[in-house]
Structures are given as C-alpha cells and as structure tokens.
Design a protein around this motif. Structure first.
Motif, short mmCIF file in Angstrom:
data_model
loop_
_atom_site.label_atom_id
_atom_site.label_comp_id
_atom_site.label_asym_id
_atom_site.label_seq_id
_atom_site.Cartn_x
_atom_site.Cartn_y
_atom_site.Cartn_z
N ASP A 231 75.59 -53.01 161.26
CA ASP A 231 75.71 -53.94 160.25
C ASP A 231 76.42 -53.30 159.15
N LEU A 232 75.92 -52.08 158.68
CA LEU A 232 76.73 -51.53 157.41
C LEU A 232 78.10 -50.93 157.73
N LEU A 233 78.09 -50.26 158.99
CA LEU A 233 79.23 -49.74 159.45
C LEU A 233 80.27 -51.04 159.72
N ALA A 234 80.12 -51.98 159.94
CA ALA A 234 81.11 -53.18 160.00
C ALA A 234 81.44 -53.50 158.51
N THR A 235 80.58 -53.56 157.50
CA THR A 235 81.04 -53.88 156.22
C THR A 235 82.21 -52.90 155.58
N TYR A 236 82.25 -51.60 155.87
CA TYR A 236 83.06 -50.80 155.69
C TYR A 236 84.30 -50.83 156.60
N LEU A 237 84.28 -51.23 157.74
CA LEU A 237 85.20 -50.82 158.80
C LEU A 237 86.28 -52.32 158.53
N VAL A 238 85.59 -53.66 158.44
CA VAL A 238 86.32 -54.74 158.25
C VAL A 238 86.92 -54.56 156.85
N ASP A 239 86.30 -54.05 155.72
CA ASP A 239 87.07 -54.00 154.40
C ASP A 239 88.29 -52.95 154.72
N MET A 240 88.20 -51.92 155.17
CA MET A 240 89.28 -50.99 155.41
C MET A 240 90.27 -51.39 156.24
N VAL A 241 89.97 -52.23 157.18
CA VAL A 241 91.14 -52.68 158.11
C VAL A 241 91.80 -53.84 157.31
N GLY A 242 91.05 -54.52 156.55
CA GLY A 242 91.77 -55.70 155.75
C GLY A 242 92.56 -55.21 154.70
N MET A 243 92.29 -53.97 154.03
CA MET A 243 93.02 -53.56 153.08
C MET A 243 94.30 -52.44 153.62
#
Length: 438
Positions: A231-243
């Motif tokens: 769940d934490l990994l996803a918060t980082y990855l989703v944001d990095m993909v978006g940005m």
C-alpha cells in the motif's frame, strides 16, 4: 430542500478541528506558512540573479544539477536522523543553517560583482539543509494531532502552502523587477528567522525507544519496509507515474506564447494548478468520511492525467487554465489521501525514514517529468507532449493499480497497520491515550 443544501455545504467546509485543538499544530502551520512564503520569494530571486549575471539559460538550469545529489543523499540521511533525534531540535538547527545561507546570498547580492560560484555553493548547501529539515517536520505532524484528524490537518497545511505558491512568486517577481534581488533575499531571510523562532516554541517530543542512530543499514530498513508494504509502495509509484508522465509546467512558456498566442497570460497558467488545489483544500470536509483511500488516490491521479491531456488540446488559454485548475484540484486530493495513509499507518520509529523516501518521490518525479516533456516537445510538438503525457499518466496509473491490487482494496477501518496505529494512539488495550509531548 434548503436544510439539505446547508447540510451538504457544511460537509464540504474545511475542518478546523486540528487548528482549534492543538497548539503545536498551529505553530507548525504558521511557521510553515511564513517559511514557504519567504522561500517562494527566494525561488524567484535566485534564478533571476543567475540569469542577470550569466545571460545563460543553461547556467540557470545547472542549479538543478547542483541540488539533485544533496536531495537524494541527505533526504535519506535526514529521514534516518529524524527517527533518532528530537525533531524540534532538528527544525531549529536546520532553520538556523538556512538563515545563515540566505544571509550569505543577501551579502553576495550587495557586492559590486556578485560571485556566481558562491550562488551555486549556497544552492547546494540549502538543498542539504532542506533535505535534513523536511523529514523531521513531516514526521512531527502525526505527533501533534489526533489520529482521526489527519485528513483535516493535511488539508489545513496544504492551504497555507498554496497561499505561498500564489503570493510568493508574485511578490518575488515584483521585488526583483523593481527593488532588486537583495530585497527578495531580505524577505526570504526574514521568513526563515520568524519560522525558526516559532519552531523554538514547540514542545519537545520523545524519540521512540526503538530508535537507532542513522546508518546505511537503518536507511536500508526503511526502504525495505516501504517495498514490503504494497500500500505504501503504491502511494509512491502512483505519484511518480503521474508526475513523470504528466508534468507540463516546463512547456508553459511555449504553450502560452507559440500555441495559444497569449504570452501576457502566462502567469495564469502557472497559477491555475495552485488555484484548483486551494479550492479542493477549502472544500475538503468530505475527506474524513472516505475510508477506501487507495481508490481515492488512484482515481484522483487519473483525473490529473486526463485533465492535463485535455488541456493540451485547448482551443484557447481560458480552456487550458480551466483544465489545469481541475488537474491541480485532483492532485491535491491525491496528496491529501496519500498523506493520510502515511501518517495513519507508519510506526513513529519509521516515520522519518519514510518521510525521506516520500521527499525523493516528490522531487524526482517532477524533475524527470519536466525532462520528458521537454524532450518529447522538441522531437514532436508542444501539444503532443502535453496530450501524450496525460494519456500515458492514465495508462500508467491504471497499470500500477492493477499490479498492486492491495492498494485498490485498502480500507482504513480494517487495514492491519492503520488499526495498530489507531489502537496505539487511542490506548486500546494499554490504558494509554494519544501520544503527548514531554
């Protein structure tokens, strides 16, 4: 009907409970506001001075190269340090360091021939101080507000940052074009001094009994913990993909001037996202009733990408401003729920290190995204770079959510990490209460 409307509007109103209930939260918010406003004034002054002295766009861009290594190295180290030392003392020490660095910048601007090399040195040192400070500040927030008030606390903090994003560059632009960069650095120095004095008024907070001195092993433990928590990994990855995929800011000058033929309204393009984010923050009262926070992050980031892509086909600048504002609001919703997940589930003894990792995500995603946008625009066109970035963002976020299904299923009411932290903070089974400062 009127009663229902009033009830609905009341649910949208920003929740002021953390502000009323926590003295130290108020101090952190006010200090952060002053600090951020002054910092945004300096954010305008530094590149302006570099361009004045060198006449080179590369010289201005090189400041990013100077700061990226300190951000990575000291961001991770600062996170480990925040888990071991008194976070209040870290805020004070790094605040003093930032004030001294700014004083050198101010003094340099008063010289008959300001030294360019000194500007780079100060930029690098300031990146170090900032990287050491931010994890301690971020890790302190969960200690000063109640567990169930975190969404409201994040929204309130975000409003002050958005005010700084809107007012700081405007004030900085006026100062450098009229009074000169010296006055801009003076405003930044004043903000740093005031913020540091406010940090000194915070209570001291005990470090965890499980804390360890900063080490490569400790930093590695934080990285492993983040990786294992999908769940934490996803918060980082989703944001990095978006940005990384949909970061169009570097293209705004060309978009406004060459495509939309409205160079005088360029400033509104830069402000649009902040305006949208502020609107989302001021109407965030509904957020405390959302429990599937992972889904909220995914959907908000999809809206971010889609809005950026639609803005890329804008027939006029007002259409673009409107959709960039929607994108900013969606990004704010994503930030809100990512922050709530972090602050409601990460153990106190790990918060500093995870805040350091979070800071890297905030920094590297946009930096990489700007490089991607610029390269694609040079190879194809400005419109294609913006539209394709938005589309790739949507595809990438959907793919990430499908890969990390735990994130989509995340429920704050039943998640084992959220339940554990909630029980610790409310004293369930221990006879304790919410953590109190010493």
């Amino acid at each position: 009907m009127a009663t229902r409307l009033r009830t609905g509007l009341a649910r949208l109103k920003i929740d002021l409970t953390p502000w009323r209930g926590s003295r130290d939260f108020r101090i952190l918010v006010v200090a952060g506001s002053v600090f951020f406003l002054g910092g945004m004034v300096g954010y305008v002054a530094l590149p302006f001075q570099l361009y004045q002295l060198t006449g080179s766009n590369f010289a201005v861009g090189a400041m990013g190269l100077v700061t990226i290594v300190p951000l990575v190295v000291f961001g991770l180290y600062g996170g480990a340090l925040a888990d071991h030392v008194d976070r209040r003392k870290m805020l004070i020490a790094t605040g003093i360091a930032q004030a001294l660095i700014c004083a050198v910048m101010l003094t340099n601007s008063l010289l008959a021939n300001p030294q360019v090399w000194l500007i780079y040195v100060c930029g690098g040192l300031n990146a170090i101080a900032t990287s050491l400070q931010r994890p301690s500040r971020e890790a302190l927030f969960p200690r000063v507000v109640k567990h169930d008030e975190m969404a409201a606390a994040v929204a309130l903090t975000s409003v002050t940052m958005q005010v700084g994003q809107l007012a700081g560059p405007a004030l900085g632009g006026v100062l450098v074009s009229t009074a000169g960069v010296t006055w801009a650095f003076a405003i930044e120095l004043t903000g740093l001094v005031i913020a540091t004095l406010l940090y000194a008024r915070l209570r001291s907070y005990k470090t965890s009994e499980h804390s360890k001195p900063p080490s490569l092993r400790g930093i590695g433990e934080g990285i492993v913990y983040a990786y294992r928590r999908k769940d934490l990994l996803a918060t980082y990855l989703v944001d990095m993909v978006g940005m990384f995929m949909a970061m169009p800011i570097v293209l705004f000058p060309a978009f406004a001037t060459d495509i939309l033929k409205e160079p005088k309204l360029l400033g509104l393009l830069y402000s649009a996202e902040a305006i949208g984010a502020m609107c989302a923050s001021l109407t965030s009262g509904w957020a405390k009733r959302v429990h599937h926070q992972g889904r909220a992050v995914v959907l908000a980031t999809i809206v971010w990408g889609a809005s950026v892509g639609i803005a890329g086909v804008a027939p006029n600048i007002w259409f673009a401003i409107g959709f960039f504002a929607i994108a900013g609001g969606a990004d704010m919703v994503s930030v809100l729920f990512r922050s709530v997940i972090w602050n409601q589930t990460i153990p106190d003894e790990m918060r500093g290190r995870l805040a350091g990792i979070e800071m890297l995500g905030y920094s590297l995603g946009p930096l990489g995204g700007q490089a991607r946008s610029g390269l694609v625009a040079d190879l194809t066109s400005v419109r294609f770079a913006i539209v394709s970035g938005g589309a790739l963002c949507v595809v990438g976020v959907v793919g990430t959510a499908a890969w990390l299904r735990e994130f989509w299923r995340y429920d704050a009411r039943t998640d084992e990490h959220a339940v554990r932290e909630r029980d610790l903070r409310t004293g369930v089974g221990t006879g304790g209460t919410e953590p109190n400062p010493t």
